[in-house]
Scaffold this active site. Structure first.
Site, PDB file in Angstrom:
ATOM      1  N   GLU A   1     -10.829  30.968  -5.411  1.00  0.00           N
ATOM      2  CA  GLU A   1     -10.429  30.653  -4.037  1.00  0.00           C
ATOM      3  C   GLU A   1      -9.702  31.844  -3.454  1.00  0.00           C
ATOM      4  O   GLU A   1      -8.705  32.310  -4.006  1.00  0.00           O
ATOM      5  CB  GLU A   1      -9.485  29.446  -4.009  1.00  0.00           C
ATOM      6  CG  GLU A   1     -10.203  28.131  -4.118  1.00  0.00           C
ATOM      7  CD  GLU A   1      -9.243  26.948  -3.941  1.00  0.00           C
ATOM      8  OE1 GLU A   1      -9.685  25.823  -4.174  1.00  0.00           O
ATOM      9  OE2 GLU A   1      -8.057  27.170  -3.596  1.00  0.00           O
TER      10      GLU A   1
ATOM     11  N   ASP B   1       1.522  24.863   3.359  1.00  0.00           N
ATOM     12  CA  ASP B   1       1.909  25.658   2.193  1.00  0.00           C
ATOM     13  C   ASP B   1       3.408  25.690   1.957  1.00  0.00           C
ATOM     14  O   ASP B   1       4.201  25.728   2.893  1.00  0.00           O
ATOM     15  CB  ASP B   1       1.393  27.091   2.348  1.00  0.00           C
ATOM     16  CG  ASP B   1      -0.102  27.173   2.090  1.00  0.00           C
ATOM     17  OD1 ASP B   1      -0.514  26.828   0.970  1.00  0.00           O
ATOM     18  OD2 ASP B   1      -0.846  27.546   3.011  1.00  0.00           O
TER      19      ASP B   1
ATOM     20  N   TYR C   1     -12.070  18.517  -3.347  1.00  0.00           N
ATOM     21  CA  TYR C   1     -10.752  19.027  -3.712  1.00  0.00           C
ATOM     22  C   TYR C   1      -9.747  17.894  -3.549  1.00  0.00           C
ATOM     23  O   TYR C   1      -9.487  17.449  -2.439  1.00  0.00           O
ATOM     24  CB  TYR C   1     -10.402  20.204  -2.794  1.00  0.00           C
ATOM     25  CG  TYR C   1      -9.154  20.980  -3.184  1.00  0.00           C
ATOM     26  CD1 TYR C   1      -7.909  20.359  -3.281  1.00  0.00           C
ATOM     27  CD2 TYR C   1      -9.217  22.344  -3.423  1.00  0.00           C
ATOM     28  CE1 TYR C   1      -6.770  21.069  -3.624  1.00  0.00           C
ATOM     29  CE2 TYR C   1      -8.081  23.076  -3.757  1.00  0.00           C
ATOM     30  CZ  TYR C   1      -6.862  22.422  -3.860  1.00  0.00           C
ATOM     31  OH  TYR C   1      -5.744  23.141  -4.195  1.00  0.00           O
TER      32      TYR C   1
END
Lengths: 395, 267
Positions: free
Chosen positions: B49, B60, B174
């Site tokens: 990735e 994040d 995912y």
């Protein structure tokens, strides 16, 4: 009648929607169904109105600024006195609405972001009112320039968490609040302060702030016996502006949103999203106009007023801009500071630096309008929080 | 069939589970990122990735935030990341997934992105902040290439949404291990396994688990119920703390991180 409601996915035309991590979809759905359940519920609306009247101090006056009008020699200038709301700005209207919703949803932990500190203070206030835990995220740059509001929030029992990342302003505070929310979705209610972010926030905040325009419409009809010719409001995220404008959208009334022109036209020197044609993108959950560089990175912004210092704008404004229903202009730091001084001296009213941008535009256009014209300027907040900034600049 | 699907077919036929490392492109600089990616390929990464740095990475945690900031400060653009992918592709066949926020791609233009990414040998695109109808539209545009739009699922995703997401998912799914932002944690919560089990009802696609995975024990745990483990912040943190020798530091870390995979081959 034009329909100014978003579609069921929160889009006004191509603007709005939801651009969030998957984790936030469920809480946003919960929020939307919670909100739509109370939106037309008379009990909820009565409770909301009761607090607006008895706690916030509504209706706020619509005040004819006669000395200012006389000095400018043109249109009659009315000020919608949101500066007289409890805590000193319009932000409290939305906070009262959302805190009632949070309680109905059974959430006991409230988080918020703040730029100028007004939304943070208003959130801390309603949390104190209901005894709820409150965490406010604020950029460290904003903490510096709005120091009195930091202390006010703390006095009200809120925890203020400084945000050191990025430009250390409103945008970064929103990122950090979103990160908190995504981590604590079960217990936490995110009380977003402007008509921004993912659906249903832009709609919900606009609804709660529309009390400004509904009152103003009724007041001007009583005082003048007719609708105003023009409305003027400053636009950061855009909640005070959309709150004033919305109830007039289907009337023949000219509307002007005033963005922060900062200290120059170059990218990074202002926060005028519509300047030079503007650019569409996705930031913090919504699609709208935003200031970005050639690579799609969000550009730094600048304004003397922390509350207008934001790279994007509420999606409904983007839509109203494209429809040409609302005109968007900008006022520079210098013009806002001059208006701050002029209103203080002419009327004994110290406006917030944000609201000073709206006043600055009124000063520009009123003299050229005939004396039978009527203008309403949204005085969204009072300027006590800004006296340090103004003093430092004038030195 | 896409290269990502091929890779998982191969893993399944060998009875192995996947290891998917993440690095932010351009941190500490583009050349070093390329070296690190190639090193990860040598060390047995099954998919890599590649993070596109963004100014406002709201999903994040602090580690990847700082990494993005360093990369942007170096002037890294989406074009640079695609160039990096192309250089990688010359030397390695391992599938590459671009991990990005939507705005840089929206700004470039989706169709323009599609042709540039295809030329660079990108195999998948994972967008942290795109869901539902918007994801469906993007997936449709990407269909004219061999690039898979990788779908994310989270512990808060309802069964109804899982069904929708799984029905249009490509490549692999995912699974976000827990509510929260990216960042290393000591343990993986039980919510990850529950999520994977729920998703299995709706899809046969491989499922990778990410967010918070930083130890061999966690990877082994994930391998017991999912098809691959994604490790991001832990590697990014090693790069951050070893500015003078990031490639060898990553090599040492990853060599000690990924368990022997024959151990699970009996499954």
């Amino acid at each position: 009648m034009t329909n100014y409601e978003p579609n069921e996915r929160g889009y006004w035309g191509e603007y709005g929607g939801r651009f969030v991590p998957e984790t936030l979809v469920a809480p946003l759905d919960e929020l939307a169904s919670g909100y739509f359940a109370v939106r037309d519920d008379p009990d909820f609306q009565a409770e909301f109105q009761h607090l607006l009247n008895n706690y916030v101090g509504r209706p706020s006056p619509l005040y004819l600024a006669s000395r200012l009008t006389e000095m400018l020699g043109g249109a009659k200038i009315y000020l919608k006195r949101e500066d007289l709301d409890h805590t000193g700005a319009h932000k409290i209207n939305n906070c009262v609405g959302q805190i009632l919703l949070a309680r109905r949803m059974g959430k006991n932990r409230i988080i918020a972001e703040t730029g100028a500190g007004q939304h943070g203070v208003a959130t801390a206030t309603v949390c104190a009112l209901f005894g709820l835990e409150c965490v406010v995220y604020m950029g460290t740059e904003d903490m510096r320039r709005q120091e009195p509001n930091v202390f006010r929030m703390q006095l009200l029992g809120a925890e203020v968490r400084g945000v050191d990342s990025g430009s250390q302003t409103l945008k970064d505070a929103i990122n950090e609040a979103l990160r908190d929310w995504v981590t604590n979705v079960d217990t936490t209610y995110y009380l977003l302060g402007s008509a921004l972010g993912p659906h249903p926030y832009p709609l919900m905040v606009r609804d709660f702030q529309s009390i400004i325009g509904r009152e103003a419409r009724e007041q001007i009809l009583t005082i003048e016996g007719r609708l105003p010719d023009v409305l003027v409001a400053c636009v950061g995220g855009g909640s005070n502006a959309i709150g004033l404008f919305h109830p007039f959208l289907n009337d023949e009334v000219r509307m002007i949103g005033v963005e922060a022109g900062g200290r120059g036209d170059a990218l990074g020197e202002h926060a005028a999203r519509f300047m030079a044609g503007g650019d569409v993108g996705v930031l913090q959950g919504t699609k709208s106009y935003l200031l970005q560089d050639a690579n799609g990175q969000i550009a730094p912004t600048h304004s003397v007023s922390a509350g207008l210092d934001y790279a994007s704008i509420g999606p409904e404004h983007a839509f109203l801009h494209d429809m040409e229903r609302v005109e968007y202009v900008s006022a520079s730091n210098e013009e806002a500071l001059a208006a701050f001084k002029m209103l203080s001296e002419a009327e004994g009213i110290i406006p917030a630096l944000e609201s000073s941008h709206a006043v600055a535009h009124a000063l520009k256009i009123a003299p050229a309008m005939s004396q039978d014209k009527v203008m309403i300027v949204n005085l969204s907040g009072r300027g006590d929080k800004d006296i340090g900034t103004v003093r430092d600049i004038s030195r | 069939m896409s290269k990502i699907a091929d890779k998982f077919m191969q893993l399944r036929s060998e009875g192995r589970k996947g290891f998917i490392p993440f690095v932010t492109a351009g941190d500490p600089d583009l050349d070093t990122s390329l070296e690190i990616a190639l090193k990860l390929a040598d060390l047995g990464a099954d998919i890599i990735e590649l993070g596109v740095p963004f100014s406002d990475p709201m999903a994040d945690g602090p580690t990847i935030q700082r990494s993005s900031e360093r990369s942007i400060r170096n002037g890294t653009t989406l074009n640079d990341v695609l160039d990096l992918a192309r250089s990688f592709r010359v030397k390695s066949d391992i599938p590459l997934v671009l991990f990005s926020y939507f705005n840089p791609i929206h700004h470039l233009g989706l169709k323009e992105f599609r042709s540039m990414a295809a030329r660079s040998g990108i195999d998948g695109l994972l967008l942290t902040d795109v869901i539902e109808n918007e994801a469906a539209k993007i997936s449709e545009v990407l269909e004219e290439s061999s690039i898979d739009l990788i779908s994310l699922i989270a512990p808060t995703t309802t069964d109804e949404r899982l069904r929708d997401i799984c029905s249009r998912a490509k490549g692999f799914i995912y699974a976000v291990s827990r509510a929260g932002v990216t960042g290393a944690r000591e343990s993986t919560s039980s919510t990850a396994k529950q999520l994977v089990d729920r998703a299995r009802k709706f899809t046969d696609l491989p499922i990778g688990v990410g967010f918070g995975i930083s130890t061999p024990t966690q990877i082994e745990e994930v391998w017991q119920y999912a098809d691959a483990a994604v490790v991001g912040s832990a590697i990014v943190s090693v790069i951050e703390m070893n500015a003078s020798n990031p490639v060898s530091a990553v090599e040492t870390f990853v060599a000690g991180l990924v368990p022997e995979r024959q151990a699970t081959a009996a499954e």
